[in-house]
Motif scaffolding. Structure first.
Motif, PDB file in Angstrom:
ATOM      1  N   LEU A   1       0.832  -1.206   0.000  1.00 38.94           N
ATOM      2  CA  LEU A   1       0.000   0.000   0.000  1.00 38.94           C
ATOM      3  C   LEU A   1       0.860   1.247   0.000  1.00 38.94           C
ATOM      4  CD1 LEU A   1      -2.820   1.195   0.113  1.00 38.94           C
ATOM      5  CD2 LEU A   1      -2.751   1.004   2.589  1.00 38.94           C
ATOM      6  N   THR A   2       1.922   1.237   0.770  1.00 41.77           N
ATOM      7  CA  THR A   2       2.832   2.399   0.812  1.00 41.77           C
ATOM      8  C   THR A   2       3.476   2.608  -0.557  1.00 41.77           C
ATOM      9  OG1 THR A   2       3.275   1.943   3.133  1.00 41.77           O
ATOM     10  CG2 THR A   2       4.834   3.365   1.997  1.00 41.77           C
TER      11      THR A   2
ATOM     12  N   ALA B   1       2.269   1.741  -3.518  1.00 41.93           N
ATOM     13  CA  ALA B   1       1.260   2.227  -4.462  1.00 41.93           C
ATOM     14  C   ALA B   1       0.986   3.705  -4.273  1.00 41.93           C
ATOM     15  CB  ALA B   1      -0.029   1.424  -4.313  1.00 41.93           C
ATOM     16  N   LEU B   2       0.913   4.153  -3.026  1.00 44.67           N
ATOM     17  CA  LEU B   2       0.678   5.575  -2.756  1.00 44.67           C
ATOM     18  C   LEU B   2       1.865   6.408  -3.204  1.00 44.67           C
ATOM     19  CD1 LEU B   2      -1.068   5.357   0.726  1.00 44.67           C
ATOM     20  CD2 LEU B   2      -2.100   6.005  -1.449  1.00 44.67           C
ATOM     21  N   ALA B   3       3.068   5.912  -3.015  1.00 44.32           N
ATOM     22  CA  ALA B   3       4.262   6.659  -3.408  1.00 44.32           C
ATOM     23  C   ALA B   3       4.329   6.795  -4.927  1.00 44.32           C
ATOM     24  CB  ALA B   3       5.505   5.959  -2.882  1.00 44.32           C
TER      25      ALA B   3
ATOM     26  N   GLY C   1       1.817   6.874  -7.020  1.00 46.49           N
ATOM     27  CA  GLY C   1       0.784   7.807  -7.471  1.00 46.49           C
ATOM     28  C   GLY C   1       1.104   9.242  -7.117  1.00 46.49           C
ATOM     29  N   ALA C   2       1.880   9.470  -6.075  1.00 44.14           N
ATOM     30  CA  ALA C   2       2.185  10.831  -5.637  1.00 44.14           C
ATOM     31  C   ALA C   2       3.321  11.444  -6.431  1.00 44.14           C
ATOM     32  CB  ALA C   2       2.527  10.830  -4.153  1.00 44.14           C
TER      33      ALA C   2
END
Length: 185
Positions: free
Chosen positions: A12-13, A15-17, A19-20
């Motif tokens: 999850l971390t 994937a968020l990184a 996208g950011a």
């Protein structure tokens, strides 16, 4: 913490990184504003009192389309609708009819008494789905056996639908049985 939870948290971390940070992932950010070259436009001057005729200089050959319409284009006026010729039906050669019958011979024949039955054509000695031609004193009919019966002890070989019985019987309405011949196909 359990290993499964740690792995899910790491995924999850990540994937968020991704996208950011669009530059790292490969997606482009917003396009900066660009100026439009003024030479792409043609200058038009409209006088305050304009006549009905107005002409703009044409495009150069690089900007013209392949199917352009200009002063040299020939436009065809629509003509009259062509006369349609309706041909008659084609003549088909059909062989002359010949004497004889296309009915194949029956596998065997049964003779005996028939009576009427209001639920179809039944024959104890024949299976359902058998095609038969039943002939009596009044004529013949072709039917398919659709039920079992009559009982062997009655002496009848077939029971017919009431209307069929009187068609082949040629007898008055009060008759109960008639002599028939059954051709089994």
């Amino acid at each position: 913490m359990r290993a499964g939870n740690r792995l899910a948290g790491a995924a999850l971390t990540a994937a968020l990184a991704l996208g950011a940070v669009p530059g790292i992932v490969g997606s482009a950010g917003p396009t900066p504003a660009s100026t439009i070259d003024p030479s792409a436009f043609q200058s038009v001057q409209v006088p305050a009192i304009a006549s009905t005729e107005f002409q703009v200089d044409g495009f150069d050959d690089a900007q013209r389309g392949a199917n352009r319409v200009d002063a040299t284009t020939v436009l065809a006026d629509p003509g009259k609708e062509p006369v349609r010729v309706v041909l008659g039906r084609p003549k088909v050669g059909v062989p002359a009819p010949h004497g004889g019958s296309s009915l194949k011979p029956p596998r065997y024949r049964l003779t005996g008494y028939a009576s009427f039955y209001d639920n179809g054509t039944t024959a104890m000695r024949l299976p359902r789905g058998t095609t038969v031609i039943i002939c009596g004193g009044g004529g013949c009919i072709e039917r398919v056996i659709n039920d079992y019966g009559p009982v062997a002890s009655t002496g009848r070989i077939v029971d017919l639908f009431r209307a069929d019985f009187f068609d082949i019987c040629g007898c008055p309405w009060f008759s109960g049985t008639t002599w028939v011949t059954i051709s089994v196909y």
